[in-house]
Design an enzyme around this catalytic site. Structure first.
Site, PDB file in Angstrom:
ATOM      1  N   SER A 213       4.234   7.601  16.477  1.00  0.00           N
ATOM      2  CA  SER A 213       3.770   6.592  17.433  1.00  0.00           C
ATOM      3  C   SER A 213       4.959   5.955  18.134  1.00  0.00           C
ATOM      4  O   SER A 213       6.088   6.043  17.678  1.00  0.00           O
ATOM      5  CB  SER A 213       2.953   5.533  16.716  1.00  0.00           C
ATOM      6  OG  SER A 213       3.709   4.998  15.665  1.00  0.00           O
ATOM      7  N   ALA A 215       6.582   2.269  19.434  1.00  0.00           N
ATOM      8  CA  ALA A 215       6.637   0.960  18.787  1.00  0.00           C
ATOM      9  C   ALA A 215       5.383   0.150  19.088  1.00  0.00           C
ATOM     10  O   ALA A 215       4.862   0.194  20.203  1.00  0.00           O
ATOM     11  CB  ALA A 215       7.855   0.195  19.292  1.00  0.00           C
ATOM     12  N   THR A 217       4.887  -3.259  17.131  1.00  0.00           N
ATOM     13  CA  THR A 217       5.518  -4.579  17.056  1.00  0.00           C
ATOM     14  C   THR A 217       7.017  -4.447  16.793  1.00  0.00           C
ATOM     15  O   THR A 217       7.714  -5.441  16.781  1.00  0.00           O
ATOM     16  CB  THR A 217       4.919  -5.402  15.906  1.00  0.00           C
ATOM     17  OG1 THR A 217       5.044  -4.638  14.703  1.00  0.00           O
ATOM     18  CG2 THR A 217       3.454  -5.699  16.152  1.00  0.00           C
ATOM     19  N   SER A 218       7.492  -3.244  16.594  1.00  0.00           N
ATOM     20  CA  SER A 218       8.896  -3.061  16.200  1.00  0.00           C
ATOM     21  C   SER A 218       9.762  -2.768  17.418  1.00  0.00           C
ATOM     22  O   SER A 218       9.250  -2.505  18.499  1.00  0.00           O
ATOM     23  CB  SER A 218       8.972  -1.902  15.211  1.00  0.00           C
ATOM     24  OG  SER A 218       8.697  -0.692  15.870  1.00  0.00           O
ATOM     25  N   THR A 222       9.192   5.981  16.119  1.00  0.00           N
ATOM     26  CA  THR A 222       9.860   7.280  16.029  1.00  0.00           C
ATOM     27  C   THR A 222       9.780   8.016  17.368  1.00  0.00           C
ATOM     28  O   THR A 222      10.748   8.653  17.795  1.00  0.00           O
ATOM     29  CB  THR A 222       9.222   8.124  14.915  1.00  0.00           C
ATOM     30  OG1 THR A 222       9.508   7.492  13.662  1.00  0.00           O
ATOM     31  CG2 THR A 222       9.795   9.527  14.896  1.00  0.00           C
ATOM     32  N   ASP A 275      -2.800  -7.850   8.688  1.00  0.00           N
ATOM     33  CA  ASP A 275      -2.505  -6.516   8.176  1.00  0.00           C
ATOM     34  C   ASP A 275      -3.433  -6.218   7.001  1.00  0.00           C
ATOM     35  O   ASP A 275      -3.025  -6.203   5.856  1.00  0.00           O
ATOM     36  CB  ASP A 275      -1.036  -6.358   7.796  1.00  0.00           C
ATOM     37  CG  ASP A 275      -0.490  -7.639   7.168  1.00  0.00           C
ATOM     38  OD1 ASP A 275      -1.292  -8.525   6.839  1.00  0.00           O
ATOM     39  OD2 ASP A 275       0.721  -7.737   7.005  1.00  0.00           O
ATOM     40  N   SER A 283      -6.098   3.542   9.487  1.00  0.00           N
ATOM     41  CA  SER A 283      -5.251   3.838  10.639  1.00  0.00           C
ATOM     42  C   SER A 283      -4.298   4.996  10.325  1.00  0.00           C
ATOM     43  O   SER A 283      -4.216   5.977  11.071  1.00  0.00           O
ATOM     44  CB  SER A 283      -4.469   2.567  11.007  1.00  0.00           C
ATOM     45  OG  SER A 283      -3.452   2.856  11.925  1.00  0.00           O
ATOM     46  N   LYS A 307       7.048  -5.045   5.506  1.00  0.00           N
ATOM     47  CA  LYS A 307       5.610  -5.225   5.709  1.00  0.00           C
ATOM     48  C   LYS A 307       4.926  -5.438   4.362  1.00  0.00           C
ATOM     49  O   LYS A 307       4.079  -6.308   4.209  1.00  0.00           O
ATOM     50  CB  LYS A 307       5.027  -3.994   6.403  1.00  0.00           C
ATOM     51  CG  LYS A 307       3.573  -4.181   6.810  1.00  0.00           C
ATOM     52  CD  LYS A 307       3.072  -2.948   7.553  1.00  0.00           C
ATOM     53  CE  LYS A 307       1.693  -3.196   8.137  1.00  0.00           C
ATOM     54  NZ  LYS A 307       1.739  -3.496   9.562  1.00  0.00           N
TER      55      LYS A 307
END
Lengths: 511, 511
Positions: A213, A215, A217-218, A222, A275, A283, A307
């Site tokens: 995926s 980003a 929230t980061s 990758t 979360d 997911s 997390k």
């Protein structure tokens, strides 16, 4: 007077409007702009912020109505936000009809969950189908996500949700077996093992078609990192060709329509910062099943600012991933890893890509933690795939990396995806130095990620941060702790101001 | 290089933008429009749909950012939606600063409730204070409302929520006592007793300063109906003057800032269609306490298509209203009434006003059900106020209505509020007739209300429906069942099409 005659005499549908691109970016929320005094608004009695169904071009989308009284919009036009424009695949000038959003039958399942009733597969399927088609409003999505949080989805429901998320999208089937996959449950900046792991595993002859995926929230996903090294927007046919040739790929999963409801749910989970374990499991696993994977290794970093913050939470999550995975036909193995501090040095797409390259190229100063993590994951995958006997995976992975086969495979994969390229470097850099001497006592992963984002990552692939110290290092006053990279001076200043804000990103304990 | 020097050299705040009215109505959702390529968007790294804080004119508002690439907006401008424009009290051209929305401390209480933890008064107060200031996004409001639904707020929390909702707004104090009030828990079209009840009670010398709401989901609120007879937008000083002179008023509550958080919560409860008992109790009682009421009679219609559908639900709600009322200093009495069918004939602001006038003027064909309900409520209020001994209230109310004192008081109140006026009549009408002969077996209140809304009510005060039959009436084929009233032919056709849709608004059982 017969009723039929009345209805014929007063057709309820006014003439359609003409499509116009509003050139307004509302992220993923489709918006239609109409003049308050247009015939459709008046006839339908549309209020601002109403949910409406916009149909054009043989497609339809649920949108929010914003009523315009400015002159840029004509009374015979319907202007569409970027999301709506793309969804409807418009060119401009097409006939657009707008009507009250039809009552969604599946919303009763949202209500049922709010009132703590159990949802079975057909209910989940109906709801997730509407979600994937963009028919469910953000408010209802927020209600659903909230109603599922706090452990209110049991294992059967999590399986039903996972299946439903798979079944409403595309699903890739591969001719080889076993098909391996890995996933990292986020939260650890710089933990960019995937390109290295895929290169090692594929170099050992094991099939690993990896979709990743961007980003959420980061500062980098990758796919964002990989995109600085090679094209990642591959359709399924291209992915298939790359995997047939090289045994692996590192592609952006969003280009295929794998588990499309997931993106919709994430759109509201992100601002809500909820979360939920069940949503996370569904997911992750739905994307894997849809991608055709059979055996999945999950990297689960645990640490106070990762997390997953406690070993107990990690065990609960691992158990759920294993059980739900088994129910949907996936063999899942979870590897708890150290989540105390970032991995490697770079944080941000290109900066992480340099770390990846350094490990693959066996540079003397390559980040050892990234290397060790990648080797451990690759070793476990080689054992799961039956390519190495239990206990021998790490040695095989190490030989494959150190012998240069992994680098050769990585270059071959990049070339098959469209060509290896050089990651960009940022125009502006600033060093953040220690204000006192002492020992690096803590690194706040979340605040560090935020600083990298404020510097422009992942929008500017070259932006981000380079971490120059590790936990436990002794530093002198004035010694550089990290470097911020940005493409605009304003963003650099913004990130710097944040780093020097209330609580420290890197805490120095005085000696 | 010292850090302080870096921050000074690169000031993090770009020059402010100039305020511009976007002339876009987004209902209550503040939106700020900025060019993607403006200095602020670039420096702050704003994404579309980001939550931002817009400050101008010494005020601030939480808004959603929509990024514009069209030419109507300048790069040095920030355009504001109507809601944001009004909240900031702008004229145009003011300096506007836009920054990332500050992290709201009170959101941790939303999360706590999602995870089923109990909230005390200080937590509720902090959250509701942010809600009332427009700082909480719709998504977070949806999460909060969802987390409170399904009986997850206990009585202490409902009291805390009610107190918090009162404490963040204005509060009226009256010099007379007791101050009486009434409220109807909605869902019954045409149940417009308030103007009659206030006229009777005030004519008997009991103080009843009534604030009412506009329609939220119904075709008419009491304030909408009353506005067709007299001005209702009264500030607190005017309300006080009217009440000093006449002992009563019928004003729109929204003009005073009573329980401002309530409107924000309703904004998301409405589309979610979540009628949580605790939220309902807090909503009703907070408005009453804020309005300075001491003794409140609650009209609770019960029926299969009313808001409260069963006697059990009514009893639970009545118990909660009584207990929470007592805890916040209100004496609450609940009257369960028949919610099987609409009250009176008219549905829509002006059509209901004609029913009210017919009852007050003692017309021979005035709707008897409306008259009887109003008398029962007025009688109970006179007893609660100590103006009539138990059992004698109804007789006193009846004498006051039949003697003409109620009509005289009503006219006096209207004149004190700014002048009695004639309700408008709609330009277009259509009769809906029975397709078969038989007996009126059921009337669907919800679908009838929807038909009236499709015809234009309450936006067009003259629009709506007139019900020409009652439950149990025998009708011939072709006999008129109801009349639809609209100001535009398109809306009339729309309402007609709906009435003739799938399930009948009025069900005729064949003989």
């Amino acid at each position: 007077m017969t009723v039929a005659a009345v209805v014929q005499a007063n057709p309820a549908t006014p003439a359609p409007l003409r499509a116009r691109r509003a050139l307004i970016d509302t992220y993923q929320q489709p918006v239609v702009y109409m003049r308050s005094d247009c015939a459709v608004c008046r006839a339908e009695g549309f209020e601002a912020q109403a949910q409406v169904e916009v149909a054009a071009n043989g497609r339809e989308v649920l949108a929010i109505l914003h009523r315009v009284d400015a002159q840029w919009l004509g009374r015979d036009e319907a202007a569409l936000s970027e999301a709506a424009w793309e969804w409807l695949a418009l060119q401009g000038g097409e006939a657009v009809t707008v009507r009250h959003a039809p009552l969604l039958e599946s919303l009763k399942f949202v209500r049922a969950k709010v009132y703590d009733r159990k949802l079975d597969y057909p209910s989940m399927r109906a709801l997730i189908d509407d979600v994937s088609r963009g028919r469910v409003s953000d408010l209802h999505l927020a209600a659903f996500v909230t109603a599922c949080a706090g452990g209110r989805l049991d294992q059967d429901e999590t399986v039903a949700l996972t299946r439903a998320m798979v079944d409403v999208g595309e699903r890739i089937r591969w001719s080889h077996s076993p098909v391996m996959d890995k996933h990292c449950v986020g939260g650890l900046p710089g933990n960019r093992t995937t390109p290295i792991v895929v290169a090692i595993v594929a170099a050992c002859g094991v099939v690993m078609p990896k979709t990743s995926s961007r980003a959420i929230t980061s500062p980098a996903g990758t796919a964002d990192t990989m995109e600085t090294l090679a094209p990642v927007t591959l359709d399924i046919a291209t992915m298939r060709r790359v995997v047939e040739r090289e045994g692996g790929c590192i592609a952006w999963g969003g280009a295929a329509r794998l588990s499309p409801a997931d993106d919709m749910l994430i759109r509201v989970e992100r601002p809500l910062d909820l979360d939920s374990e069940a949503q996370l499991v569904a997911s992750v696993l739905s994307k894997k099943v849809a991608a055709g994977s059979e055996r999945v290794l999950i990297d689960l970093p645990v640490g106070p600012t990762a997390k997953v913050r406690s070993s107990a939470a990690a065990q609960s999550l691992a158990a759920s991933l294993g059980a739900v995975g088994a129910a949907v036909g996936l063999q899942v193995q979870v590897l708890q890893t150290d989540g105390l501090q970032p991995v490697g040095r770079g944080i941000g797409p290109a900066l992480e890509a340099f770390d990846v390259l350094a490990v693959l190229q066996r540079h003397a100063d390559a980040p050892q933690d990234l290397r060790q993590r990648a080797l451990a994951l690759a070793g476990a995958l080689l054992e799961m795939a039956g390519r190495a006997v239990p206990g021998a995976g790490l040695a095989l992975a190490t030989r494959t990396l150190d012998g240069g086969q992994a680098l050769a495979k990585f270059i071959a994969i990049c070339n098959a995806q469209g060509g290896l390229r050089e990651p960009p470097r940022a125009a502006h850099r600033e060093v953040v130095a220690a204000t006192i001497a002492g020992r690096v006592g803590a690194i706040d992963n979340r605040r560090l990620a935020r600083a990298a984002k404020l510097a422009g990552a992942p929008r500017d692939p070259a932006a981000g941060a380079t971490l120059l110290v590790r936990l436990g290092d002794t530093v002198a006053a004035g010694q550089p702790l990290l470097t911020l990279h940005a493409q605009a001076p304003g963003e650099l200043a913004y990130a710097l101001a944040f780093v020097h804000g209330q609580s420290p990103v890197i805490a120095i304990d005085p000696p």
